[in-house]
Design an enzyme around this catalytic site. Structure first.
Site, short mmCIF file in Angstrom:
data_model
loop_
_atom_site.label_atom_id
_atom_site.label_comp_id
_atom_site.label_asym_id
_atom_site.label_seq_id
_atom_site.Cartn_x
_atom_site.Cartn_y
_atom_site.Cartn_z
CG HIS A 265 -1.77 1.20 1.38
ND1 HIS A 265 -3.11 1.19 1.09
CD2 HIS A 265 -1.49 2.47 1.79
CE1 HIS A 265 -3.62 2.40 1.30
NE2 HIS A 265 -2.66 3.19 1.74
CD GLU A 266 1.60 3.75 3.69
OE1 GLU A 266 1.91 4.82 3.10
OE2 GLU A 266 0.52 3.59 4.30
CG HIS A 269 0.44 6.32 -0.60
ND1 HIS A 269 -0.53 7.13 -1.13
CD2 HIS A 269 -0.17 5.59 0.38
CE1 HIS A 269 -1.68 6.92 -0.50
NE2 HIS A 269 -1.49 5.99 0.42
CD GLU A 295 -5.48 5.77 0.53
OE1 GLU A 295 -4.53 6.57 0.68
OE2 GLU A 295 -5.60 4.74 1.21
#
Ligand code: ZN
Length: 486
Positions: A265-266, A269, A295
Site C-alpha cells: 500500500h505505502e 504512494h 490513495e
C-alpha cells in the site's frame, strides 16, 4: 532584470524547501525521534510551518503571481509554467482568505483536542472528548466560511483534499456505490464465515517478513537509491523530493499479511512520489493531484494487484519457501481466499476491501451534518451507532470501537474521509484503463513482472504531479468522468 516568472519560481522553490524540511521533521518524529523529544519538536514544526505560511501568503507572492500569470498567458494549459502559476495562484487565493489568528487558534485547539481524544479513546468515554470536538467543529465552520464556497459549506472543506470537487458530485458517486454495496455486504454476512484464514495468524518471523516486503517493493520498481523503508506505529509515506521518498510499514509476527500489504500500500504512494518528474521537484506541483488520486495508487497496488490471483500465483510459492512451517499444506487458492476474506467489523482501518467503503459513507454523512449544524456533537455517538447498524448490521460495544476510533475529527480533518473511497473507485478506473492499454498485464503480474504497470502509471499519472485537478486527470487517463460503476 529577471521576469516575474523567474522570481516566482525562486520564491516557490524556497517555500517548497521549507515544506520538505517540515516533512522531514515529521518523518523523524514518527520514525527515529526519542520518545521524550516531542515538546521540542512541536516548536520546530510550528516555526517552520509559520515561516512557510508567511512566505507564501505575503503580498510579494501575490504580485509575482499576477505578473507571472501575464507572462504565461500564451502557454498551453498543461505546460509546466502555466500549470505552476495556475495551481499556486489557486492555493494562494484560498489561503489568503484565512486570517492568521484563525490558523493559529485552530492549531492550538487541535493539539488540545488530540490529547483529549487519546484520553477519551483509552477510557472509552466520549464525554471527555465532547467539549473539545464542539470547539473543533466551531472553528471548522469558521474556517470553511473564510475559505468560501458557492453551494455547500462542506464544499470548502472537501476542496482542500479534492480540488474543484463538489459535495453533490461526491454524494452522487457514493450513493451509487452504496446502493450496490450495502446489499452485497449483507448477502456476504448472511452466508456465514466460510473462509478460514487462521493460518495467516501463525508465527511469521519479523526479519523474514521485512526482507520479503523489501523484495516486493523492488519488484514494484521502488528505487532504494532514492528512498527508504522504515518502521512506524501507523504506516505512512512522506517525501522531500522525487529523489527522496520515505515509506514506512509495521510488522506483526502473528500476522503474515498485515506488514506485507502495508508495504505494498505505502509502496503505491511511494511510487507516485518517485514518479513525479524531477523538474517539478522544487515546486508546488510536487504532490499528488489530490488525496483521492494518491490513495488510488496505494489501493491499486494493495487490493487490485496484491490481492489478485495473478499476484498470488507468483508470490505465494515464494512465501511458502520462506515460511515453510506455517504455510505447510496451504495451497494458492486457500491463500487467495484468505487474503480476500470479507466480514463486517467495527474498525475502519482493519476493514476488508468490500466493507471498507461502508465505514466511509457513514463518516461522510455525519461530518456533513456536523458542519451544517444539522447534528449536534452531543448526539453524535448515537447517530454513529445507528448508522453502523443500518449499513454494516453491527453495533459497536463501546465508543472506542465506534465514534472515538479515528483521529481525523480530533485534528480538524473534516472533508478528508471521502478521499479514501474516491481512491478505491479511481484505482479500478485507472487499472481498467491500464488493462486496455496493456492486454498482457495480468500475465506480467503472474510472472512477478510489475515494472510494466509502474511504467504505465508513471507516464499517465505520476509524472504530472499536481498539474491537473482529479477530474481533469481522470478525463485525460480514462476519457470519462469519475464513476462507481466499474
Ligand atoms: Zn494510503
Amino acid at each position: 532584470m529577471s521576469t516575474h516568472l523567474e522570481r516566482l519560481k525562486e520564491r516557490l522553490a524556497r517555500i517548497t524547501d521549507l515544506d520538505a524540511v517540515r516533512s522531514l521533521l515529521g518523518w523523524d518524529q514518527q520514525v527515529t525521534m526519542p520518545p521524550g523529544s516531542n515538546a521540542a519538536r512541536s516548536h520546530h514544526l510550528a516555526t517552520v510551518t509559520a515561516l512557510k505560511h508567511a512566505l507564501f501568503v505575503a503580498d510579494e507572492t501575490g504580485d509575482l503571481l499576477e505578473g507571472a500569470a501575464d507572462e504565461v498567458a500564451g502557454l498551453s494549459y498543461d505546460s509546466d509554467d502555466a500549470s505552476l502559476v495556475r495551481v499556486a495562484r489557486r492555493e494562494y487565493e484560498k489561503l489568503r482568505r484565512v486570517p492568521e489568528s484563525l490558523m493559529a487558534e485552530r492549531a492550538r485547539v487541535h493539539a488540545l483536542s488530540y490529547e483529549a481524544w487519546v484520553r477519551a479513546r483509552d477510557a472509552s468515554d466520549f464525554a471527555l472528548f465532547r467539549p473539545h470536538l464542539e470547539r473543533v467543529i466551531d472553528l471548522t465552520i469558521e474556517y470553511a466560511e473564510a475559505l468560501g464556497y458557492e453551494e455547500r459549506r462542506y464544499d470548502a472543506l472537501l476542496d482542500r483534499y479534492e480540488p474543484e470537487m463538489k459535495t453533490t458530485q461526491v454524494a452522487a458517486v457514493l450513493a451509487e456505490l452504496k446502493a450496490g454495496q450495502v446489499p452485497l455486504v449483507q448477502a456476504i454476512a448472511e452466508r456465514g464465515r466460510l473462509v478460514d484464514n487462521g493460518f495467516l495468524h501463525q508465527e511469521y518471523p519479523d526479519q523474514a517478513q521485512w526482507e520479503f516486503s523489501v523484495q516486493v517493493l523492488k519488484d514494484m520498481g521502488f528505487d532504494f537509491t532514492y528512498g527508504r523503508q522504515d518502521r512506524a506505529v501507523h504506516p505512512f509515506t512522506t517525501s522531500f523530493s522525487p529523489q527522496d521518498v520515505r515509506l514506512t510499514t509495521r510488522i506483526r509476527e502473528n500476522d503474515l499479511t498485515w506488514g506485507l500489504f502495508s508495504s505494498i500500500h505505502e509502496g503505491g504512494h511511494a511510487l507516485y512520489d518517485q514518479g513525479v518528474r524531477v523538474e517539478l521537484g522544487r515546486t508546488p506541483l510536487f504532490d499528488g493531484a489530490s488525496y483521492g488520486v494518491h490513495e488510488s495508487q496505494s489501493r491499486l497496488w494493495e487490493n487490485i494487484v496484491g490481492r489478485s490471483r495473478h499476484f498470488c500465483a507468483h508470490y505465494f510459492p515464494r512465501l511458502r519457501k520462506v515460511f515453510r512451517k506455517p504455510l505447510a499444506g496451504v495451497d494458492v487458492e486457500t491463500f487467495y481466499r484468505a487474503v480476500n476474506k470479507v466480514e463486517p467489523s467495527f474498525i475502519r482501518t482493519e476493514a476488508d476491501e468490500v466493507t471498507y467503503n461502508l465505514h466511509i459513507f457513514l463518516r461522510f454523512e455525519l461530518e456533513q451534518e456536523l458542519v451544517e449544524r444539522r447534528l449536534s456533537v452531543a448526539d453524535l455517538p448515537e447517530a454513529w451507532n445507528a448508522k453502523m447498524k443500518e449499513s454494516l448490521g453491527i453495533t459497536p460495544p463501546d465508543d472506542t470501537r465506534g465514534v472515538l476510533q479515528d483521529v481525523h475529527w480530533a485534528e480538524g480533518l473534516l472533508g478528508y474521509f471521502p478521499s479514501y473511497t474516491l481512491g478505491n473507485l479511481l484505482a479500478v478506473q485507472f487499472y481498467n484503463q491500464a488493462l486496455k492499454d496493456m492486454p498482457d498485464l495480468t500475465g506480467q503480474i503472474a510472472q512477478g513482472q510489475l515494472l510494466g504497470l509502474r511504467g504505465w502509471l508513471r507516464a499517465n499519472i505520476h509524472a504530472h504531479g499536481k498539474k491537473f485537478t482529479p477530474a481533469e486527470l481522470v478525463q485525460r487517463v480514462t476519457g470519462g468522468g469519475m464513476s462507481a460503476a466499474p
